[in-house]
Every structure is written in C-alpha cells, then in structure tokens.
Design a protein around this motif. Structure first.
Motif, PDB file in Angstrom:
ATOM      1  N   GLU A   1       6.687 -18.041  21.339  1.00  0.00           N
ATOM      2  CA  GLU A   1       6.114 -19.245  20.749  1.00  0.00           C
ATOM      3  C   GLU A   1       4.598 -19.299  20.917  1.00  0.00           C
ATOM      4  OE1 GLU A   1       9.887 -21.029  22.849  1.00  0.00           O
ATOM      5  OE2 GLU A   1       8.691 -19.178  22.984  1.00  0.00           O
TER       6      GLU A   1
ATOM      7  N   ALA B   1      12.652 -31.421  21.943  1.00  0.00           N
ATOM      8  CA  ALA B   1      11.708 -32.055  21.029  1.00  0.00           C
ATOM      9  C   ALA B   1      12.190 -33.470  20.743  1.00  0.00           C
ATOM     10  CB  ALA B   1      11.624 -31.262  19.731  1.00  0.00           C
TER      11      ALA B   1
ATOM     12  N   ALA C   1       9.522 -28.517  18.716  1.00  0.00           N
ATOM     13  CA  ALA C   1       9.300 -29.493  17.642  1.00  0.00           C
ATOM     14  C   ALA C   1       8.697 -28.860  16.395  1.00  0.00           C
ATOM     15  CB  ALA C   1       8.379 -30.607  18.145  1.00  0.00           C
ATOM     16  N   GLN C   2       8.251 -27.602  16.490  1.00  0.00           N
ATOM     17  CA  GLN C   2       7.627 -26.947  15.345  1.00  0.00           C
ATOM     18  C   GLN C   2       8.680 -26.554  14.300  1.00  0.00           C
ATOM     19  OE1 GLN C   2       4.208 -26.799  15.243  1.00  0.00           O
ATOM     20  NE2 GLN C   2       4.425 -27.925  17.175  1.00  0.00           N
ATOM     21  N   SER C   3       8.319 -26.667  13.059  1.00  0.00           N
ATOM     22  CA  SER C   3       9.276 -26.360  11.987  1.00  0.00           C
ATOM     23  C   SER C   3       9.699 -24.899  12.002  1.00  0.00           C
ATOM     24  CB  SER C   3       8.660 -26.710  10.628  1.00  0.00           C
ATOM     25  OG  SER C   3       7.474 -25.949  10.400  1.00  0.00           O
ATOM     26  N   TRP C   4       8.844 -24.033  12.551  1.00  0.00           N
ATOM     27  CA  TRP C   4       9.143 -22.603  12.541  1.00  0.00           C
ATOM     28  C   TRP C   4       9.963 -22.144  13.733  1.00  0.00           C
ATOM     29  CZ3 TRP C   4       7.134 -21.151  17.095  1.00  0.00           C
ATOM     30  CH2 TRP C   4       5.936 -21.733  17.541  1.00  0.00           C
ATOM     31  N   TRP C   5      10.193 -23.023  14.734  1.00  0.00           N
ATOM     32  CA  TRP C   5      10.851 -22.585  15.959  1.00  0.00           C
ATOM     33  C   TRP C   5      12.227 -21.971  15.684  1.00  0.00           C
ATOM     34  CZ3 TRP C   5      15.054 -23.560  19.224  1.00  0.00           C
ATOM     35  CH2 TRP C   5      14.927 -23.069  20.536  1.00  0.00           C
TER      36      TRP C   5
ATOM     37  N   PRO D   1       1.284 -19.286  12.492  1.00  0.00           N
ATOM     38  CA  PRO D   1       2.136 -19.637  11.358  1.00  0.00           C
ATOM     39  C   PRO D   1       1.546 -19.380   9.974  1.00  0.00           C
ATOM     40  CG  PRO D   1       1.291 -21.619  12.431  1.00  0.00           C
ATOM     41  CD  PRO D   1       0.907 -20.464  13.296  1.00  0.00           C
TER      42      PRO D   1
ATOM     43  N   THR E   1       3.935 -14.479  12.395  1.00  0.00           N
ATOM     44  CA  THR E   1       4.722 -15.679  12.155  1.00  0.00           C
ATOM     45  C   THR E   1       6.038 -15.580  12.921  1.00  0.00           C
ATOM     46  OG1 THR E   1       5.925 -14.811  10.234  1.00  0.00           O
ATOM     47  CG2 THR E   1       3.752 -15.829   9.825  1.00  0.00           C
TER      48      THR E   1
ATOM     49  N   LYS F   1       7.034 -28.994  23.005  1.00  0.00           N
ATOM     50  CA  LYS F   1       5.981 -28.876  21.985  1.00  0.00           C
ATOM     51  C   LYS F   1       6.364 -27.832  20.943  1.00  0.00           C
ATOM     52  CE  LYS F   1       1.312 -26.962  21.515  1.00  0.00           C
ATOM     53  NZ  LYS F   1       0.144 -26.412  22.261  1.00  0.00           N
ATOM     54  N   TRP F   2       6.835 -26.685  21.417  1.00  0.00           N
ATOM     55  CA  TRP F   2       7.182 -25.614  20.486  1.00  0.00           C
ATOM     56  C   TRP F   2       8.497 -25.885  19.770  1.00  0.00           C
ATOM     57  CZ3 TRP F   2       2.869 -23.783  19.661  1.00  0.00           C
ATOM     58  CH2 TRP F   2       1.986 -23.334  20.648  1.00  0.00           C
TER      59      TRP F   2
END
Length: 344
Positions: free
Chosen positions: A155, A247, A204-208, A160, A167, A201-202
């Motif tokens: 992460e 998240a 919650a990212q859309s790419w996780w 991104p 990515t 924090k990570w």
C-alpha cells in the motif's frame, strides 16, 4: 453400613486414581511427542507459529540479533524473518546456518522486493525474469521450505496514476507473475505470503481491493501491524486492534481476510508494541492480551515480532525490553505452549 461406606469410598478412590493416571499418561504423551506440526504449506495442524525479526534499523547482523533476542525472550523463534531486494544473494550463509541448526529448528520468512530499481509493471511484463530465474535456482538449491513475501506493505508504494507502473493492479500482476514464474522454474519449497499494512487509511482507498493477487498464487495472507502502549497516542490499543482496524463503514482486516478467503491462514508477518523513544510505558497490557485475542481469531496461525529500539523514523521503541515489567510479560507470553509447533 460402615463397611459398605468404606467399600464405596474405596471404589471412588480407585476410580479417581485410574482417571488421574490416565490424565498423567496423556500429558506424558504430549510432552514426549510433538502434537502440532506443519503441513506442506507450513500451516500448523494446531496452535500458532512463533517468530521474530530483531535488530531492525541497526545495521547489525540479523542472525546475531535474533539469537540475542531469543535469549532475552526465553524462546527460540521458529520463524526467522529476513529482508532482500533486487539481486541480493538468497539465501545467505547466515540464513542457511540459522535454518539448518538442528538444536534450534527455524524456518525462513524472507521478504523480497523483486521490483527493486524498477516497477511492478516491468516485473509483470517479464522484464526482470532473469532476476526471478536466478532466485529460483538458489531457492531450489536451498531445498528447505520457506515463507516468501513479495514486496511487503505494498500500500505504501502504490502510485495510483495510470501508467505509473506502480498501481494496485500492477502489484497484483507482478505478484502473480513472480509466483507463476517460480513454479514454472520448478520451485516447490516457497510458500507465498501477501503481506499488507492493513491501515485504515489504505483500506479506505478505492484501489485497495485490487491488490489481492488471487487465491491460486497466495498461500498465506499476512499483515504488518503495530499498536501503541501510550494512551492517547496513535493506534493505542491491545493486540486485537492490530487485526481489527477498518476503514470508515468497512470491515476489519481479519474479518475481510476470513470472509473473502476462508481457506487461507493468516500471519502477523510483523507485529509489535511501541511507545515513543524516551517515553517509556509498560507494555504488559498489550502482551497479556495476545492469547485471548488469538483464541478469538483461530485463522491466525503465525505471529512474528519486529523488535527494534528505534523505528525507521527514529521515534518509536518497539523492543520487548523497554522496561523490566514489559520484558517479564513478554517472557510469560513466549513460554506459553501454544507456540510449541514443530516445523517439518
């Protein structure tokens, strides 16, 4: 009437003696035999693997630091965690010696940054295949089973922007390519681990969600997570909080792993308890919370402590002996038979 009572009491005592004898015999059997052993993927048949990485950020030899840590903690680390990048020689002479010591059986957990000086996209495209093939030859020559983490905590390295080569989908493709290439090269002794940071924090990212490489190339799901012993400081909490961060509106890491990948064992590939350097706080509450938390989370099959007096930023003490009470509590934890697992 008295004689009957005496005979009844004698019968009860005889039965009790037989029962206690049976219990003693059973315990004698478990004392002389290894009840918990690992399978082909190094998953223990019961209980939990115990390990450590010691001497982080010191520049001192990891093998010597681990031996010192083992004496301090009172237990040999079944897992010896090391770190490699790029074209580093693997395994080193020290790694061979540490995992070939018949008096102190250990298994290697190594993190390898295959993409070092390059990108995940380049790895996935086959541009670093020579590096992978060299590693494969060395792994086969090593012969022993070992845990292989590819780029732990991805992460923190994700970029991104499309075309960055870094990515989340690039990581996924890179991981898949390396494991498939190693298998094609005939490597059968590497047990793959994908090791996340698991920070809210990570998550919650859309790419996780795009990071996960796939059940066909992942043997274990790992997590590198730490908790603070200082009240009102970042990530203060107990052992269970390491694996339950989430998240906003999401689910905790442990719940995510076990719900989406129920067949995969979970490893804390790095864990630790910290306080700020110079702000000594007793870590006993955290160390004492480990066993109850593990009992509630049976998918966790390995825990590997990361010990250092100063972290990468120089401001957190993650050592087990930052205070006498902390060390005493950790030694009590280390002595628990839950960690009596034999690697085979």
């Amino acid at each position: 009437m008295l004689r009957k009572s005496v005979y009844s009491l004698a019968a009860v005592l005889a039965g009790l003696s037989a029962a206690l004898g049976g219990v003693a015999q059973a315990h004698a059997g478990t004392d002389t035999q290894h009840r918990c052993v690992t399978d082909a993927k190094l998953v223990p048949s019961c209980d939990v693997l115990w390990g450590a990485a010691a001497g982080g950020f010191t520049g001192k030899p990891r093998d010597e630091e681990l031996k010192t840590w083992e004496r301090l903690s009172g237990r040999t680390s079944t897992i010896f965690h090391t770190y490699h990048k790029g074209d580093d020689v693997f395994p080193t002479a020290a790694e061979k010696a540490m995992t070939g010591d018949p008096a102190h059986p250990r298994v290697l957990l190594t993190n390898w940054r295959v993409d070092w000086d390059s990108t995940w996209a380049n790895v996935a495209a086959g541009r670093l295949d020579r590096r992978i093939d060299t590693f494969a030859a060395r792994a086969k020559a090593y012969g022993k089973k070992f845990f292989l983490v590819l780029n732990h905590e991805p992460e923190d390295d994700v970029r991104p922007r499309a075309g960055s080569g870094m990515t989340a989908k690039d990581f996924r493709a890179s991981f898949r390519h390396v494991i498939q290439r190693l298998r094609a090269d005939g490597v059968t002794n590497a047990v793959s681990v994908v090791a996340y940071m698991g920070n809210e924090k990570w998550m919650a990212q859309s790419w996780w969600k795009d990071l996960y490489p796939g059940d066909d190339v992942v043997d274990w799901i790992g997590l590198d997570s730490y908790v603070s012993a200082e009240r009102n400081y970042y990530h203060n909490g107990l052992f269970g909080d390491l694996v339950d961060r989430r998240a906003p509106g999401g689910e905790g890491f442990y719940d995510w792993a076990t719900r989406n990948h129920p067949a995969k064992p979970v490893m804390l590939a790095e864990w630790g308890v910290y306080h700020r350097v110079g702000q000594v706080v007793d870590k006993s509450a955290q160390f004492n919370s480990v066993l109850p938390a593990l009992a509630q989370r049976p998918a966790i099959k390995a825990i590997v402590y990361f010990d250092t007096k100063k972290d990468a930023f120089g401001d957190r003490d993650i050592s087990i002996n930052s205070s006498a009470r902390s060390l005493a509590s950790f030694r009590k934890l280390a002595a628990n038979p839950l960690f009596n697992v034999q690697v085979r």
